[in-house]
Design an enzyme around this catalytic site. Structure first.
Site, mmCIF file in Angstrom:
data_model
loop_
_atom_site.group_PDB
_atom_site.id
_atom_site.type_symbol
_atom_site.label_atom_id
_atom_site.label_comp_id
_atom_site.label_asym_id
_atom_site.label_seq_id
_atom_site.Cartn_x
_atom_site.Cartn_y
_atom_site.Cartn_z
ATOM 1 N N TYR A 99 -8.683 -6.588 -7.296
ATOM 2 C CA TYR A 99 -9.171 -5.583 -6.204
ATOM 3 C C TYR A 99 -10.539 -6.274 -5.608
ATOM 4 O O TYR A 99 -10.493 -6.158 -4.398
ATOM 5 C CB TYR A 99 -9.457 -4.283 -6.868
ATOM 6 C CG TYR A 99 -10.261 -3.162 -5.795
ATOM 7 C CD1 TYR A 99 -9.250 -2.558 -5.057
ATOM 8 C CD2 TYR A 99 -11.429 -2.924 -5.848
ATOM 9 C CE1 TYR A 99 -9.726 -1.659 -3.988
ATOM 10 C CE2 TYR A 99 -11.893 -1.999 -5.048
ATOM 11 C CZ TYR A 99 -11.128 -0.953 -4.181
ATOM 12 O OH TYR A 99 -11.614 -0.267 -3.476
ATOM 13 N N LYS A 150 -10.647 -7.478 -1.722
ATOM 14 C CA LYS A 150 -11.694 -6.988 -0.709
ATOM 15 C C LYS A 150 -12.588 -8.117 -0.216
ATOM 16 O O LYS A 150 -13.204 -8.231 0.982
ATOM 17 C CB LYS A 150 -12.724 -5.877 -1.630
ATOM 18 C CG LYS A 150 -11.820 -4.779 -2.028
ATOM 19 C CD LYS A 150 -10.999 -4.025 -0.792
ATOM 20 C CE LYS A 150 -10.250 -2.498 -0.754
ATOM 21 N NZ LYS A 150 -9.861 -1.941 0.148
#
Ligand code: ADP
Length: 255
Positions: free
Chosen positions: A162, A166
């Site tokens: 993640y 991002k």
């Protein structure tokens, strides 16, 4: 750049729940016609909510990491509402694991949904705005609001997939802003800290009876601002948005 006379049209991904739902409602509240996307049919209830309040909305279900979904979203905006001005890339999933235990699938799924999802729709939308700007002979109204995360700044031990996605989204945002400003496009990203079904494992339950500093309702109005004509001079920025850092620290235990 003033708002288009015929009204603005937005696409919001992951709009069936949490932040995406709040963003779709905030935009609709500003008079924007919204094409909602989600993998879940549950987003139909958000369309009903918008229509019940007198707004215009349409649902296109599908996985944002599939090119066909991005194509269908563009077609829905252009054919049903007659244009496209705003893209809010929000859909996301979590497959949290420490790096040393992460499967290929946990890595690929998170990178695909977040990073490829942002890429596909941003690519289609900016190609449309570039074409339109050439036809019109000047800049058009194009806004991209991406969803990054503070995880990209400080990492996140149990979320290497993640955090990496991002970070990629933050970089994609700046590249979009630099590459497409000449066509009238503005691209910014938010790093929301909001309690949703997806993040409640990280942030826990909302405080009972008190105003929730991590409510999605603190974040959605800022996204509506970034999509507005007033934010014309804001481009290529990555904003941390939550209910105030002050609200996140415990009150002092001493008098
Ligand atoms: P948050 O609001 O923090 O992003 P939620 O879980 O509340 O977290 O909302 C994420 C939304 O994204 C959900 O409605 C979920 O169904 C949707 N979603 C997840 N994966 C995809 C995908 N591949 N394509 C489109 N929507 C997705």
């Amino acid at each position: 750049m003033t708002a288009p006379a015929a009204g603005r049209v937005a696409i919001v991904t992951g709009a069936g729940a949490g932040l995406g739902r709040a963003e779709a409602l905030a935009l609709a509240g500003d008079g924007v016609s919204v094409v909602l996307n989600d993998v879940s049919e549950q987003a139909a209830t958000v369309v009903d909510e918008i229509e019940a309040a007198g707004g215009k909305a349409l649902l296109v279900t599908g996985d944002v990491s599939e090119r066909a979904t991005a194509d269908a979203l563009m077609a829905a905006a252009l054919e049903h509402f007659g244009g496209l001005h705003i893209v809010v890339n929000n859909a996301g999933v979590l497959r949290d694991r420490m790096l040393f235990s992460m499967s290929d699938e946990d890595w690929d799924t998170v990178i695909r949904v977040h990073l490829r999802g942002h890429f596909l729709l941003s690519r289609n939308a900016t190609a449309h705005w570039r074409r339109q700007s050439k036809v019109e002979g000047g800049p058009v109204y194009g806004r991209v609001v991406n969803t990054a995360s503070e995880a990209f700044l400080f990492g996140s031990a149990g979320q290497p997939n993640y955090a990496a996605a991002k970070a990629g989204i933050a970089a994609l945002t700046v590249a979009t802003a630099r590459g497409c400003a000449r066509y009238g496009v503005r691209a910014n990203a938010i790093c929301p800290r909001a309690r949703t079904a997806m993040t409640k494992e990280v942030f826990g339950e909302a405080p009972e009876g008190a105003v929730d500093p991590l409510s999605v309702d603190h974040v959605a109005p800022f996204v509506a601002y970034l999509a507005s004509p007033e934010a014309d001079a804001v481009n290529g920025q990555v904003f941390v948005v939550h209910g105030g850092r002050i609200a996140l620290v415990r009150p002092p235990s001493v008098e």
